[in-house]
Scaffold this motif. Structure first.
Motif, PDB file in Angstrom:
ATOM      1  N   HIS A  73      14.430  50.921  53.674  1.00  0.00           N
ATOM      2  CA  HIS A  73      13.724  51.109  52.780  1.00  0.00           C
ATOM      3  C   HIS A  73      12.548  52.764  52.659  1.00  0.00           C
ATOM      4  O   HIS A  73      12.100  52.678  51.009  1.00  0.00           O
ATOM      5  CB  HIS A  73      12.297  49.988  53.075  1.00  0.00           C
ATOM      6  N   ALA A  74      13.048  53.444  53.012  1.00  0.00           N
ATOM      7  CA  ALA A  74      12.716  54.549  53.595  1.00  0.00           C
ATOM      8  C   ALA A  74      13.671  55.416  53.150  1.00  0.00           C
ATOM      9  O   ALA A  74      13.556  56.349  52.815  1.00  0.00           O
ATOM     10  CB  ALA A  74      11.275  55.061  53.881  1.00  0.00           C
ATOM     11  N   SER A  75      14.900  54.781  53.276  1.00  0.00           N
ATOM     12  CA  SER A  75      16.219  56.050  53.706  1.00  0.00           C
ATOM     13  C   SER A  75      17.024  56.025  52.356  1.00  0.00           C
ATOM     14  O   SER A  75      18.120  55.521  52.796  1.00  0.00           O
ATOM     15  CB  SER A  75      16.730  55.099  54.285  1.00  0.00           C
ATOM     16  N   TRP A  76      16.551  55.665  51.185  1.00  0.00           N
ATOM     17  CA  TRP A  76      16.851  55.644  50.087  1.00  0.00           C
ATOM     18  C   TRP A  76      18.452  56.959  50.106  1.00  0.00           C
ATOM     19  O   TRP A  76      19.295  56.544  48.882  1.00  0.00           O
ATOM     20  CB  TRP A  76      16.236  55.750  48.316  1.00  0.00           C
ATOM     21  N   HIS A  77      18.207  57.758  49.759  1.00  0.00           N
ATOM     22  CA  HIS A  77      18.715  59.125  50.237  1.00  0.00           C
ATOM     23  C   HIS A  77      20.099  58.995  50.718  1.00  0.00           C
ATOM     24  O   HIS A  77      21.454  59.699  50.517  1.00  0.00           O
ATOM     25  CB  HIS A  77      17.435  60.296  50.102  1.00  0.00           C
ATOM     26  N   LEU A  78      20.207  58.329  51.456  1.00  0.00           N
ATOM     27  CA  LEU A  78      21.475  58.659  52.345  1.00  0.00           C
ATOM     28  C   LEU A  78      22.603  58.115  51.896  1.00  0.00           C
ATOM     29  O   LEU A  78      22.697  56.866  50.758  1.00  0.00           O
ATOM     30  CB  LEU A  78      21.667  57.230  53.853  1.00  0.00           C
ATOM     31  N   PRO A  79      24.187  58.583  51.718  1.00  0.00           N
ATOM     32  CA  PRO A  79      25.175  57.705  51.274  1.00  0.00           C
ATOM     33  C   PRO A  79      25.128  55.793  52.052  1.00  0.00           C
ATOM     34  O   PRO A  79      25.419  56.200  52.471  1.00  0.00           O
ATOM     35  CB  PRO A  79      26.200  58.888  51.290  1.00  0.00           C
ATOM     36  N   GLY A  80      26.022  55.645  51.122  1.00  0.00           N
ATOM     37  CA  GLY A  80      26.382  54.304  50.687  1.00  0.00           C
ATOM     38  C   GLY A  80      24.916  53.045  50.768  1.00  0.00           C
ATOM     39  O   GLY A  80      24.644  52.096  50.853  1.00  0.00           O
ATOM     40  N   ILE A  81      24.066  53.821  50.269  1.00  0.00           N
ATOM     41  CA  ILE A  81      22.608  52.579  50.153  1.00  0.00           C
ATOM     42  C   ILE A  81      23.196  51.496  48.652  1.00  0.00           C
ATOM     43  O   ILE A  81      23.552  52.527  47.978  1.00  0.00           O
ATOM     44  CB  ILE A  81      21.626  53.767  49.805  1.00  0.00           C
ATOM     45  N   SER A  82      22.731  50.544  48.934  1.00  0.00           N
ATOM     46  CA  SER A  82      23.670  49.947  48.245  1.00  0.00           C
ATOM     47  C   SER A  82      22.272  49.664  46.895  1.00  0.00           C
ATOM     48  O   SER A  82      20.899  50.155  47.336  1.00  0.00           O
ATOM     49  CB  SER A  82      23.562  47.942  48.354  1.00  0.00           C
ATOM     50  N   THR A  83      22.730  48.728  45.985  1.00  0.00           N
ATOM     51  CA  THR A  83      21.591  48.596  44.518  1.00  0.00           C
ATOM     52  C   THR A  83      20.460  47.870  45.258  1.00  0.00           C
ATOM     53  O   THR A  83      19.324  48.470  45.004  1.00  0.00           O
ATOM     54  CB  THR A  83      22.510  48.380  43.846  1.00  0.00           C
ATOM     55  N   GLU A  84      20.524  46.756  46.130  1.00  0.00           N
ATOM     56  CA  GLU A  84      19.975  46.024  47.093  1.00  0.00           C
ATOM     57  C   GLU A  84      18.656  46.798  47.563  1.00  0.00           C
ATOM     58  O   GLU A  84      17.361  46.464  47.216  1.00  0.00           O
ATOM     59  CB  GLU A  84      20.332  44.837  47.510  1.00  0.00           C
ATOM     60  N   GLU A  85      19.214  47.316  48.463  1.00  0.00           N
ATOM     61  CA  GLU A  85      18.830  48.304  49.316  1.00  0.00           C
ATOM     62  C   GLU A  85      17.753  49.956  48.139  1.00  0.00           C
ATOM     63  O   GLU A  85      16.651  49.540  48.703  1.00  0.00           O
ATOM     64  CB  GLU A  85      18.970  49.433  50.370  1.00  0.00           C
ATOM     65  N   LEU A  86      18.036  50.114  47.185  1.00  0.00           N
ATOM     66  CA  LEU A  86      17.294  50.580  46.248  1.00  0.00           C
ATOM     67  C   LEU A  86      15.995  50.114  45.724  1.00  0.00           C
ATOM     68  O   LEU A  86      14.981  49.993  45.832  1.00  0.00           O
ATOM     69  CB  LEU A  86      17.827  51.167  45.229  1.00  0.00           C
ATOM     70  N   LEU A  87      16.626  48.894  45.577  1.00  0.00           N
ATOM     71  CA  LEU A  87      15.642  47.905  44.675  1.00  0.00           C
ATOM     72  C   LEU A  87      14.286  47.172  45.310  1.00  0.00           C
ATOM     73  O   LEU A  87      13.094  47.228  45.305  1.00  0.00           O
ATOM     74  CB  LEU A  87      15.962  46.706  43.931  1.00  0.00           C
ATOM     75  N   VAL A  88      14.450  47.613  46.855  1.00  0.00           N
ATOM     76  CA  VAL A  88      14.221  46.636  48.260  1.00  0.00           C
ATOM     77  C   VAL A  88      12.557  48.046  48.234  1.00  0.00           C
ATOM     78  O   VAL A  88      11.200  47.655  48.165  1.00  0.00           O
ATOM     79  CB  VAL A  88      14.590  46.565  48.770  1.00  0.00           C
ATOM     80  N   SER A  89      13.513  49.507  48.213  1.00  0.00           N
ATOM     81  CA  SER A  89      12.640  50.532  48.178  1.00  0.00           C
ATOM     82  C   SER A  89      12.620  50.918  46.632  1.00  0.00           C
ATOM     83  O   SER A  89      10.551  51.221  46.768  1.00  0.00           O
ATOM     84  CB  SER A  89      13.699  51.931  48.563  1.00  0.00           C
ATOM     85  N   LEU A  90      12.355  50.625  45.951  1.00  0.00           N
ATOM     86  CA  LEU A  90      11.323  50.994  45.050  1.00  0.00           C
ATOM     87  C   LEU A  90      10.421  50.017  44.531  1.00  0.00           C
ATOM     88  O   LEU A  90       9.046  50.350  43.874  1.00  0.00           O
ATOM     89  CB  LEU A  90      12.335  50.253  43.322  1.00  0.00           C
ATOM     90  N   ALA A  91      10.556  48.393  44.710  1.00  0.00           N
ATOM     91  CA  ALA A  91       9.649  47.656  44.687  1.00  0.00           C
ATOM     92  C   ALA A  91       8.112  48.060  46.078  1.00  0.00           C
ATOM     93  O   ALA A  91       6.879  47.676  45.507  1.00  0.00           O
ATOM     94  CB  ALA A  91       9.953  45.747  45.093  1.00  0.00           C
ATOM     95  N   ASP A  92       8.780  48.720  47.052  1.00  0.00           N
ATOM     96  CA  ASP A  92       8.168  48.936  48.154  1.00  0.00           C
ATOM     97  C   ASP A  92       6.635  50.387  47.172  1.00  0.00           C
ATOM     98  O   ASP A  92       5.733  50.798  47.965  1.00  0.00           O
ATOM     99  CB  ASP A  92       8.240  49.504  49.478  1.00  0.00           C
ATOM    100  N   LYS A  93       7.485  50.888  46.600  1.00  0.00           N
ATOM    101  CA  LYS A  93       7.143  51.833  45.632  1.00  0.00           C
ATOM    102  C   LYS A  93       5.672  51.826  44.957  1.00  0.00           C
ATOM    103  O   LYS A  93       4.944  51.669  44.758  1.00  0.00           O
ATOM    104  CB  LYS A  93       7.559  53.255  45.249  1.00  0.00           C
ATOM    105  N   ILE A  94       6.268  51.245  43.404  1.00  0.00           N
ATOM    106  CA  ILE A  94       5.970  50.942  42.546  1.00  0.00           C
ATOM    107  C   ILE A  94       4.491  49.646  42.498  1.00  0.00           C
ATOM    108  O   ILE A  94       3.641  49.600  42.339  1.00  0.00           O
ATOM    109  CB  ILE A  94       6.576  50.011  42.009  1.00  0.00           C
TER     110      ILE A  94
END
Length: 187
Positions: free
Chosen positions: A109-130
């Motif tokens: 959830h804090a590693s969205w810059h890593l290769p292979g991160i899924s859209t689902e993982e990006l959305l969890v990261s985004l929700a954790d910020k917003i």
């Protein structure tokens, strides 16, 4: 305050059971409920604007509901900075029988810059910020790219629509922060 602003969507039953099994502190539980609720609202907004986006909403909601569970093992990170809870959370979920596919959100959830991160993982990261109205440009750019690829729309158009959605979601951050602060850090 509207009824929608006062109601927080309940956690998925599986997440609720896991948090009970590890005796999650009240503040952590409140945080996970809020991020889960924002993730659900985010998914609703994305589905309305970009129905062609293929995303596993159940995985996003579960990930949002458990992403910080590792703070049970690193309680100092409930009130201070740190990343030790991320691998600890994925390990803890694994020990509790959660498959790696679902436990990954705790680790990523804090590693969205890593290769292979899924859209689902990006959305969890985004929700954790917003949830607290924190805008993270590099993360949002990755989400814009996924939405533009799925929809075929120009990136600038996707950016404007996503910016509007995230702005609306962020408007309720002060209430969410106050709600979380009302819960004790320890049980």
């Amino acid at each position: 305050m509207t009824d929608r602003q006062q109601r927080i969507r309940p956690l998925p039953e599986r997440a609720h059971e896991l948090l009970a099994a590890v005796d999650a502190p009240p503040r952590l539980r409140a945080h996970l409920e809020l991020v889960h609720d924002v993730a659900a609202q985010l998914l609703d907004g994305l589905a309305a604007r970009w129905p062609q986006l293929a995303v596993d909403g159940e995985a996003v909601r579960f990930g949002a509901a458990t992403h910080d569970i590792g703070k049970v093992r690193h309680p100092e990170e409930l009130t201070g900075p740190g990343h030790a809870h991320e691998p600890a959370g994925a390990d803890l979920l694994g020990e509790l029988g959660v498959p790696p596919h679902d436990a990954r959100f705790a680790r990523t959830h804090a590693s969205w810059h890593l290769p292979g991160i899924s859209t689902e993982e990006l959305l969890v990261s985004l929700a954790d910020k917003i949830w607290k109205n924190r805008r993270q440009t590099d993360l949002e750019d990755l989400v814009v790219a996924r939405l533009a690829a799925a929809s075929g729309e120009p990136s600038w158009e996707v950016f404007l629509a996503l910016d509007d959605l995230l702005g609306r979601l962020g408007e309720d951050a002060d209430r969410r922060l106050a709600h979380q602060a009302a819960f004790p850090v320890v049980g």
